[in-house]
Design a protein around this motif. Structure first.
Motif, short mmCIF file in Angstrom:
data_model
loop_
_atom_site.label_atom_id
_atom_site.label_comp_id
_atom_site.label_asym_id
_atom_site.label_seq_id
_atom_site.Cartn_x
_atom_site.Cartn_y
_atom_site.Cartn_z
N LYS A 60 6.71 9.78 -1.80
CA LYS A 60 6.85 8.97 -3.00
C LYS A 60 7.13 7.54 -2.59
O LYS A 60 7.93 7.29 -1.68
N ASP A 61 6.47 6.60 -3.28
CA ASP A 61 6.67 5.19 -2.96
C ASP A 61 8.13 4.80 -3.14
O ASP A 61 8.78 5.20 -4.10
N ALA A 62 8.61 3.96 -2.21
CA ALA A 62 9.96 3.41 -2.32
C ALA A 62 9.95 1.94 -1.88
O ALA A 62 10.92 1.44 -1.33
N ASN A 63 8.81 1.27 -2.10
CA ASN A 63 8.71 -0.14 -1.71
C ASN A 63 9.73 -0.98 -2.46
O ASN A 63 10.04 -0.71 -3.62
N ASN A 64 10.24 -2.00 -1.78
CA ASN A 64 11.34 -2.77 -2.34
C ASN A 64 11.30 -4.19 -1.81
O ASN A 64 10.45 -4.52 -0.97
N LEU A 71 9.98 -4.95 1.62
CA LEU A 71 10.37 -3.74 2.36
C LEU A 71 9.34 -2.65 2.08
O LEU A 71 9.13 -2.27 0.93
N TYR A 72 8.72 -2.15 3.15
CA TYR A 72 7.86 -0.98 2.99
C TYR A 72 8.76 0.25 3.07
O TYR A 72 9.52 0.43 4.03
N GLY A 73 8.70 1.10 2.03
CA GLY A 73 9.54 2.29 2.02
C GLY A 73 8.82 3.48 1.43
O GLY A 73 7.92 3.34 0.61
N ARG A 74 9.22 4.67 1.86
CA ARG A 74 8.64 5.89 1.31
C ARG A 74 9.65 7.03 1.46
O ARG A 74 10.31 7.17 2.49
N LEU A 75 9.77 7.81 0.38
CA LEU A 75 10.56 9.04 0.43
C LEU A 75 9.68 10.16 0.95
O LEU A 75 8.53 10.30 0.53
N LEU A 76 10.19 10.97 1.86
CA LEU A 76 9.43 12.08 2.45
C LEU A 76 10.24 13.37 2.36
O LEU A 76 11.47 13.36 2.49
N GLN A 77 9.51 14.47 2.17
CA GLN A 77 10.14 15.79 2.13
C GLN A 77 9.18 16.80 2.74
O GLN A 77 8.06 16.99 2.25
#
Length: 749
Positions: A60-64, A71-77
């Motif tokens: 899921k995108d978590a860019n900030n 900030l490049y961000g991503r939630l992973l599971q």
């Protein structure tokens, strides 16, 4: 010495040209790295391939953003025992764990990282490798989660990589890029052409001596070309070494939030070959062209006699031709439409800027020829310019072109950025941030809106669920639906009395904002399956009791249109992917903005938050401007280095005259001031010419955008930077000037 000076001057230009030739490869490497880590999330696989497996991962995108940095961000599971991992990671982080880039780790460990530590709220367990980053200074993170699902907006992938869908760049940004390329590369060619003419007077004297021992005119020209070719080839090798040396340290440099890995800075083969072949050929051509006005005879040079005055008429042809190419394009990009003719625009810009180079020698010659009297230092300077104004004009022609181009670019940037940021509905010290959350629920929307109002610095906040219902009568008609409590809906329209179960209609102000809403209007609930567009869908009609109300304009100038529903009218499951739409007005301070971003991130990292109405365009404008500013810094360094070499070469040629003047009692301070005057006169004239051409070129380019509104004082920083470079070069040359005044300069053979 002349060969060495020529080689150094050519080398500086070659190094910048090689860097410019590497830009396409840098962009390609950037795109490749981005696709490798994010491409899989932008392409939805068919249902039969998008099933949970031992390799599958939810993302899921978590860019900030933080302090102006992206900030490049991503939630992973991880869903299986052997999940796929993105580039730069050895394993998927567990719930509450963080994998961060080296630059982000440095920020988190610093006192400035308090806000980010609170926002990311996790334990760092891994550092992202180079193959998972765009650049060494990029701020990036992966955060482990345990509550992701496809139903709440996560994407399932079984591998990383693939290409992303790229949207075409806005035409106004294409115009900026095309103009920037022409503006930044043109001065480099001028520097190289100036460098190959170092020591021209002494070279011509040597050629006259060769004529005395029997060489004919053709032989003398071949010898001059040979000397230049040797210097150009040495400069080519030295420039390659400069480029490789700078490339090795490039990973440690960050300019305007831009950083690249050294291995990505590689010139393309075709452009590299063009530089290797084109620089020596151009150097020889410039040398032969410079000899056209010199009659090299066995007993001296005819050039030392009175020279014919420069003519004006032919020097006006290039700028007039450039303007003729650009003016017909007026209005082509009005209202954000149209396309950019890159060849016509770049050719027109180059021709207009060529006018600066051609008109400067004529202007200096005409003005200096009229100067008389004044202090000794002034008379020494003006007489030197009267005898040889060409060298002084060539020395500053590069800076004038750079300043003129920079002014035109800044005019464009001022208009494009104003269009993105202009807001008549907010106070000067306030800003509005729009918030969008995909596939949200009413309870989450109400909770987020309540948290927004409690956030430090927020003065107003509203939030609703929004969806789109297609018309049951077919066609592309439909209605925008806003769902919220009575209190929430009062921020969207003047609804008056309200209780759960009420429906309100807000008519659009124009056809562009949508179709009129009617009572008993049939609308389709839910969404049709992508593989069966003819699937049966339930029809819902706008109740006859729906009241027509007037929408309230938000601080951004937007008014709701469509249906306003209270929660009990339609359930969330009956809507087509309802999303959170909200806004918050906050103080324009870093602390308030970061607090608001933290609040939204803790609600759902996938929520998008931006300050302007067009986030993507605003980010592209910032990216282009940062790249241009970084290139401008490199260009100014090249200008300073090239002018320093040119000034030192001129002082070396005048070593004997300077020593004679000192021997006759001339003060050293007088000579120092005279050197400053010799530099200042052509520089002042050049900057005045650059301002006139820069504003004129900028005005013509603005007509392409259909804009007449601009900040016409943007020339001040560019002109100041140009003057500052000249002052710096003069100060650097003063110690060498003192050395040239020693008595041993009187010796001769």
């Amino acid at each position: 010495m002349r060969t060495l000076l020529t080689a150094v001057g050519v080398a500086l230009g070659v190094a910048v040209l090689l860097l410019a030739a590497a830009v396409p490869e840098i962009i390609r490497a950037h795109s490749t790295r981005e696709d490798a880590r994010s491409g899989a999330f932008s392409v939805q696989e068919p249902n039969e391939k998008n099933k949970r497996s031992e390799y599958s991962v939810l993302g899921k995108d978590a860019n900030n953003r933080w302090n102006g940095y992206q900030l490049y961000g991503r939630l992973l599971q991880a869903e299986g025992s052997s999940p796929a991992t993105p580039p730069g990671l050895d394993h998927i982080p567990g719930a509450g764990e963080l994998a961060v880039s080296p630059a982000l780790k440095k920020v988190l460990d610093s006192p400035q990282g308090d806000v980010l530590r609170e926002r990311l709220d996790g334990r760092v367990t891994e550092i992202i490798g180079e193959d998972g980053l765009i650049g060494p200074a990029e701020l990036a993170f992966y955060k482990g989660a345990d509550d992701l699902s496809v139903d709440n907006g996560a994407t399932r992938v079984t591998h990383f990589g693939g290409s992303q869908d790229e949207q075409p760049m806005d035409p106004s940004l294409v115009l900026l890029v095309v103009v920037a390329c022409a503006v930044l590369v043109m001065p480099v060619a001028i520097f190289i052409a100036t460098a190959v003419r170092f020591g021209g007077e002494q070279r011509d004297a040597r050629l006259a001596a060769l004529r005395l021992v029997g060489a004919d005119v053709a032989t003398a020209r071949r010898m001059a070309a040979g000397e230049t070719l040797v210097g150009a080839l040495l400069g080519l090798l030295l420039g390659g070494w400069f480029f490789l040396l700078g490339r090795a340290f490039m990973g440690r440099v960050e300019l305007f939030h831009i950083s690249v890995f050294p291995e990505d800075v590689t010139p393309g083969p075709l452009l590299g070959l063009l530089i290797v072949v084109g620089v020596p050929v151009t150097a020889v051509a410039v040398t032969i062209f410079a000899l056209r006005g010199v009659a090299i005879e066995p007993l001296g040079l005819v050039r030392k006699s009175e020279q014919r005055k420069r003519r004006l008429l032919w020097r006006l042809v290039p700028p007039v031709a450039g303007a003729a190419m650009l003016i017909p394009l007026a209005g082509d990009l009005d209202s954000g439409g149209g396309t950019v003719n890159e060849i016509q625009v770049s050719s027109g810009v180059v021709l207009v800027l060529t006018g600066v180079v051609l008109l400067l020698p004529w202007l200096v010659e005409r003005l200096v020829g009229r100067l008389r009297g004044g202090p000794v230092s002034w008379q020494l300077a003006t007489r030197r310019l009267q005898l040889s104004s060409g060298n002084a004009s060539r020395a500053v022609s590069g800076i004038t072109v750079a300043v003129a181009g920079a002014i035109a670019l800044q005019l464009l940037f001022s208009v494009v950025k104003t269009d993105e940021e202009h807001n008549d509905h907010l106070k000067q010290n306030q800003t509005q941030l729009d918030i969008y959350g995909p596939e949200s629920r009413l309870a989450d929307a109400q909770a987020l809106t309540a948290r927004l109002r409690q956030t430090h610095g927020v003065t107003q906040a509203r939030g609703y669920l929004e969806s789109w219902l297609d018309s049951a009568e077919g066609g592309d008609d439909g209605v925008n639906v806003t769902v919220g409590t009575c209190d929430a809906l009062r921020g969207a329209a003047r609804i008056g009395e309200c209780r759960d179960g009420d429906v309100f209609m807000v008519q659009p102000r124009s056809e562009e904002e949508g179709s009129p809403v009617k009572r008993r209007m049939p609308l389709l609930l839910g969404s049709a399956p992508p593989d069966d567009k003819n699937a049966h869908r339930k029809v819902w009609r706008v109740p006859s009791s729906a009241r027509t109300v007037k929408g309230i304009t938000s601080p951004e100038g937007y008014a709701h249109a469509g249906l306003l529903l209270t929660p009990s009218v339609l359930s969330e499951k009956q809507l087509d992917t309802p999303s959170y739409q909200g806004w918050a007005v906050t103080a324009r301070t870093d602390e308030a903005l970061e607090s608001l971003r933290t609040t939204v991130f803790h609600t759902d990292p996938a929520y998008t938050l931006w300050e302007s109405a067009d986030q993507e365009a605003a980010q592209e404008v910032d990216g282009v401007q940062r790249a241009v500013m970084a290139a401008s810094i490199a260009l100014l360094l090249l200008i300073g280095a090239s002018m320093t070499v040119s000034t030192l070469e001129q002082l070396r040629e005048r070593k004997r005259q300077l020593s004679v003047l000192v021997a006759f009692g001339t003060k050293r301070s007088t000579l120092g001031v005279s050197v400053l005057w010799q530099t200042a006169v052509p520089v002042v004239l050049g900057i005045v010419l650059a301002v006139a051409f820069g504003l004129g070129l900028g005005w013509v380019l603005l007509q392409m955008l259909g804009e007449a509104r601009a900040d016409w004082l943007v020339f001040l920083p560019a002109a100041g930077a140009g003057a500052g470079v000249i002052v710096l070069v003069t100060l650097i040359s003063l110690p060498f000037l003192w050395r040239m005044m020693r008595p041993d300069g009187l010796r001769t053979e």
